[in-house]
Design an enzyme around this catalytic site. Structure first.
Site, PDB file in Angstrom:
ATOM      1  N   GLY A 240       6.416 -16.649  -2.157  1.00 25.87           N
ATOM      2  CA  GLY A 240       7.070 -15.627  -3.113  1.00 25.87           C
ATOM      3  C   GLY A 240       7.927 -14.506  -2.464  1.00 25.87           C
ATOM      4  N   GLU A 277       2.820 -19.272   2.615  1.00 27.27           N
ATOM      5  CA  GLU A 277       3.403 -20.312   2.148  1.00 27.27           C
ATOM      6  C   GLU A 277       4.702 -20.002   1.628  1.00 27.27           C
ATOM      7  OE1 GLU A 277       1.067 -21.486  -1.312  1.00 27.27           O
ATOM      8  OE2 GLU A 277      -0.801 -22.355  -0.175  1.00 27.27           O
ATOM      9  N   ARG A 316      19.974 -22.694 -10.893  1.00 25.34           N
ATOM     10  CA  ARG A 316      19.194 -21.527 -11.160  1.00 25.34           C
ATOM     11  C   ARG A 316      20.186 -20.441 -12.012  1.00 25.34           C
ATOM     12  NH1 ARG A 316      18.760 -18.216  -7.361  1.00 25.34           N
ATOM     13  NH2 ARG A 316      16.942 -17.421  -8.148  1.00 25.34           N
ATOM     14  N   CYS A 346      28.942 -30.553 -20.150  1.00 25.92           N
ATOM     15  CA  CYS A 346      29.006 -30.223 -21.496  1.00 25.92           C
ATOM     16  C   CYS A 346      27.800 -29.418 -21.931  1.00 25.92           C
ATOM     17  CB  CYS A 346      29.144 -31.704 -22.395  1.00 25.92           C
ATOM     18  SG  CYS A 346      30.418 -32.410 -21.576  1.00 25.92           S
ATOM     19  N   TYR A 374      15.741 -23.995  -3.875  1.00 23.79           N
ATOM     20  CA  TYR A 374      15.833 -24.360  -5.288  1.00 23.79           C
ATOM     21  C   TYR A 374      17.180 -24.619  -5.829  1.00 23.79           C
ATOM     22  CZ  TYR A 374      11.188 -22.254  -4.530  1.00 23.79           C
ATOM     23  OH  TYR A 374       9.729 -22.130  -4.100  1.00 23.79           O
TER      24      TYR A 374
HETATM   25  C1  LIG Z   1       6.351 -22.309  -5.081  1.00 20.95           C
HETATM   26  C2  LIG Z   1       5.327 -21.955  -4.355  1.00 20.95           C
HETATM   27  C3  LIG Z   1       5.550 -21.468  -3.022  1.00 20.95           C
HETATM   28  C4  LIG Z   1       6.783 -20.818  -2.444  1.00 20.95           C
HETATM   29  O1  LIG Z   1       7.292 -19.824  -3.345  1.00 20.95           O
HETATM   30  P1  LIG Z   1       8.618 -19.162  -2.732  1.00 20.95           P
HETATM   31  O2  LIG Z   1       8.823 -18.113  -3.616  1.00 20.95           O
HETATM   32  O3  LIG Z   1       9.674 -20.090  -2.370  1.00 20.95           O
HETATM   33  O4  LIG Z   1       8.292 -18.555  -1.269  1.00 20.95           O
HETATM   34  C5  LIG Z   1       4.066 -21.097  -2.348  1.00 20.95           C
HETATM   35  N1  LIG Z   1       2.943 -21.461  -2.953  1.00 20.95           N
HETATM   36  C6  LIG Z   1       3.006 -22.078  -4.237  1.00 20.95           C
HETATM   37  C7  LIG Z   1       1.646 -22.355  -4.605  1.00 20.95           C
HETATM   38  C8  LIG Z   1       4.152 -22.370  -5.000  1.00 20.95           C
HETATM   39  O5  LIG Z   1       3.932 -22.784  -5.991  1.00 20.95           O
END
Ligand SMILES: *Cc1c(COP(=O)(O)O)cnc(C)c1O
Length: 419
Positions: A240, A277, A316, A346, A374
């Site tokens: 995130g 992550e 996006r 369109c 993304y």
């Molecule tokens: C999407 C997601 C991420 C990665 O999120 P980012 O904002 O791209 O860093 C990590 N863990 C989980 C469970 C996710 O769904």
């Protein structure tokens, strides 16, 4: 090398390769990634984790191109997947199964079986019915499934509502008040082995404080859960971390990682393994989307630059009203006008940028910046538009890492009735 995407002699480059020449050679729309940018971002995570019990699990969904994943696998990364398809990709890119965590709110029994057979590190489970299903599937295979519960700490990540996931009103995770009881339920299931806890509070988060708030709640829960007899080996803090698209000022990756690890240590949990992550912060600014201006359409209310990439190539802007910087690959000297940069699809929502001041002529190539996360992965075939090619630049070399799709490929699975 200076920045991965920077001007040299009046032409925007990816590392040492001219983006004008890539557009010429491979056509547009074209995604271009910088290997050095991927490695630099991963290195920032890895360096900050060095010497700590902390590991990086790249979120495959942000950019799942095999060559991109392979760069991370070679650097020693683990992966975070959300489907059996992503599992196949990660393994094919060179990941080892025991470094893969399986996230996602709707895992099917088939996906669980596949992941159990290859031996993933952990299932990040989001509900009691999912625990039940995983217990059954693992039992049928004569295995025990390693499990972490994704808890929803109910903190506001202060990001766009569509990419905020840690609030009570979101579909994700086990509600914080129910988490302890859910751990007790998991402990009673014979074919599960509780090993961790995880949370993921949203995406494009530009402050550290929501993470620390979430972490404090999670750590409090860890203490309770362990007093009930479970052992929590790892804490997965999710992904995130935001990037700079426009004028955001997200924390540096290293500072972010250290803030999290320091807080965990201060609270007396330094002995536990910590998982990150990241997705966007690894790949977002390592890619651009090249697109060519087809037509300029001046108007009394708006000037439009109609380009050959649309919402099907980069969703996006239309999906989240997201901002992406847009530069001419070879900027012109003449007077600029204000344009909406729109695609050929369109839909009125088909735009890439609004009110951009650029000096343009038909045929010019534009680079839509920060398109590595993304971007291609969310592209579709709407309007029967074949998906773009993807290029990886490495120094002065450019490699096609995904060929441009053809219309024949799009139609290949379709048949008409014979009577
Ligand atoms: C999407 C997601 C991420 C990665 O999120 P980012 O904002 O791209 O860093 C990590 N863990 C989980 C469970 C996710 O769904």
């Amino acid at each position: 090398m200076s920045l991965p995407f920077d001007f040299a002699d009046g032409v925007l480059h990816a590392e040492r390769v001219s983006l004008a020449s890539l557009a010429e050679q491979f056509g547009t729309p074209l995604y271009v990634y910088s290997r050095a940018a991927l490695e630099t971002a991963y290195g920032a995570y890895a360096n900050a984790c060095a010497g700590r019990r902390a590991t990086v699990h790249v979120a495959v969904k942000a950019n799942s191109n095999l060559a991109v994943l392979n760069v991370f696998a070679r650097a020693g990364a683990g992966f975070d997947i959300v489907s059996a398809g992503e599992l196949t990709r990660a393994l094919k890119a060179g990941a080892s199964a025991d470094k893969i965590v399986f996230s996602g709110v709707g895992k099917t029994a088939d996906e669980m079986r596949t992941a159990l057979r290859v031996g993933v590190k952990c299932f990040n489970v989001e509900s009691i019915p999912e625990l039940d299903r995983l217990n059954t599937v693992a039992g049928e295979l004569g295995l025990r499934a390693p499990v972490s519960l994704r808890v929803n700490p109910d903190v506001d990540a202060k990001t766009h509502p569509y990419i905020s996931t840690g609030l009570k009103s979101n579909k994700f995770g086990v509600a914080f008040e129910e988490a302890r009881a859910t751990y007790r339920s998991a402990a009673r299931m014979k074919h599960l082995e509780v090993i961790g806890i995880d949370c993921h509070i949203g995406s494009q988060i530009t402050q550290i404080s929501p993470y620390l708030d979430a972490l404090d709640k999670v750590l409090e829960l860890v203490t309770q859960v362990e007093s009930d007899g479970a052992t929590i080996h790892h804490i997965d803090v999710g992904g995130g971390l935001g990037i700079r698209y426009d004028d955001e000022e997200p924390p540096e990756i290293g500072a972010f990682v250290r803030a999290i690890l320091d807080r965990i240590a201060e609270r007396g949990h330094a002995h536990r393994e910590v998982l990150f992550e990241p997705g966007r912060s690894l790949v977002g600014n390592a890619g651009v989307l090249l697109t060519r201006v087809e037509y300029l359409k001046p108007g009394s209310a708006k000037n439009f630059a109609i380009v050959d990439a649309g919402m099907n190539d980069l969703a996006r802007p239309s999906m989240y009203q997201a901002f992406h910087g847009i530069d001419a690959v070879v900027p012109r000297k003449g007077a600029a006008s204000v344009y909406d940069i729109v695609g050929p699809v369109c839909e009125s929502g088909d735009w890439l940028g609004r009110d951009r001041s650029l000096a343009l002529e038909a045929g010019d190539v534009l680079a839509v910046r920060s398109a590595g996360a993304y971007g291609f992965v969310m592209s579709s075939n709407y309007n029967t538009r074949p998906r773009a090619a993807e290029i990886m630049v490495d120094g002065d070399q450019a490699h096609v890492v995904r060929a441009r799709e053809t219309v024949e490929q799009l139609l290949a699975g379709e048949t008409i009735l014979t009577a």
